[in-house]
Design an enzyme around this catalytic site. Sequence first.
Site: not given
Length: 489
Positions: A159, A168, A184, A238, A259-260, A293, A390
């Site tokens: 989000w 991307r 999404p 995540s 992509e975490l 991130c 995080e």
Amino acid sequence: MALSERDLLAKVPTGLYIGGKWVQGHGEGTIAVEDPATGKTLLEIANANADDGLAALASAYETQSTWAKVAPRERGEILRRTFELVRERSEEFATLISLEMGKPIAEARGEVAYGNEFLRWFAEEAVRITGRYGSSPEGTGRMLVTHRPVGVAFAITPWNFPLAMATRKIGPAIAAGCTMVVKPAELTPLTTLLFVKTLEEAGLPAGVINVITTNTSAATSGPIIADPRLRKITFTGSTQVGRKLLEQSAQQVLRTSMELGGNAPFLVFEDADLDAAVTGAMLAKMRNIGQACTAANRFIVHSSVAEEFGNRLAEKMSALKLGRGVDPETTVGPVINEKARENMHRLVETTVREGGAVITGGESGAGDGYFYKPTVLQNVKPGSTILGEEIFGPIAPIVHFETEEQAVHLANDTEYGLVSYAFTQDLKRGLRLIESLDTGMTGLNTGLVSNAAAPFGGVKQSGLGREGGTEGILEYLETKYVMTPDPSL
Ligand code: NAD
């Protein structure tokens, strides 16, 4: 003239996009998309169930072989036309991002420019898919290496960057000749819906990109991932969800791009230019209200400059103006929801209990939205809870160090490895750090690394694969090798 919020929302399609048509969802009810600055509903959109997901997959699968034969130049031209349309409508996209996600409008404009660059970049990459031809070492054979599209891809996006996270993935998929199902995040799906409508206007054939919005992500995604028609999954989100998707992907041995999460260290040495370090810290921490991130998560600062750095950072953080993103005065928006705000309270209280000190912020902001004041925590003890998580919000914990070795040890002491930042004016130290920091990316004397021309991605549990750069398109291509005898024999 700029559109009113109501007219802008009226332009956003609210259905699922399958086979070039906007259709109803068959999940329970609809999804209410909220403005995080007011808690009010912006728009209700379709809710897909597992059958809708499979219908989207079928559409992508049926289109794959014809789409792969479309000339690279034509695929590139579609991306280029979309790029031009998004640029013309950048104010509409920026306003929509700000409304559904909460970021200040100036930052939302930045996201549109950044996200749109992936379309221009991959429009150019579409015609640069190369191969090679040469003799085998013994001279008796000829070896030919070519690339071809992976096949149907499933993209799941988060989000926090509603446009950029979609472009991307969609940009390189179109450039490479792959079809796609896109899901999404349910919290901010509107920008992707408006974007896909723009792709349609730019001439993208029906079935190439299919979009499903759902509030039952796991149940709707599972059957798609288990289906042999799917060949690739590309996920941004995540680490926790990424691990689950990797497990599911193992059943069909899918190509995966992940992509975490991140836990970026931000190192400030005694020889750093402190003005540059504070400016970089504001960018790396406060971009997207700390919900990136790439957000600086741990400020690791030499003890001789830690107090001054902390005070200067606190001064800038406390000067930010909280508000609704679309208000031009706003310089920091709300966090995404009440759960995220509660997490900020928990992290600050825990850090104080563990020996850190609040020097600014540490509480909710005024108003109905999910506001949390930009916060600086000084003298946070190594091993504190906050350093292992995080944060995903506007909190900057500062840890002190004495030696470069200690700093590097603290920086690498995490399962994540997305990005690191380091501020030093000593060239040799800078080069040593590039080699010793275990991250896929490093910002050396800068707080911003993202660029469509660069390979974005992490090591360790921050992910697999790269997005952007010349590497980005390879994620959507398979290598095919051919051997044939020397034609003169
Ligand atoms: P999330 O993992 O909760 O959700 C991401 C997406 O996955 C959403 O679309 C969600 O609906 C979907 N999802 C959740 N559970 C699922 C399941 N079981 N099956 C299928 N889909 C599922 O992450 P988020 O809260 O949306 O985003 C924040 C996270 O994303 C942070 O950890 C952040 O670091 C990461 N992120 C990483 C990058 C990067 O490039 N490395 C960029 C942006 C965000």
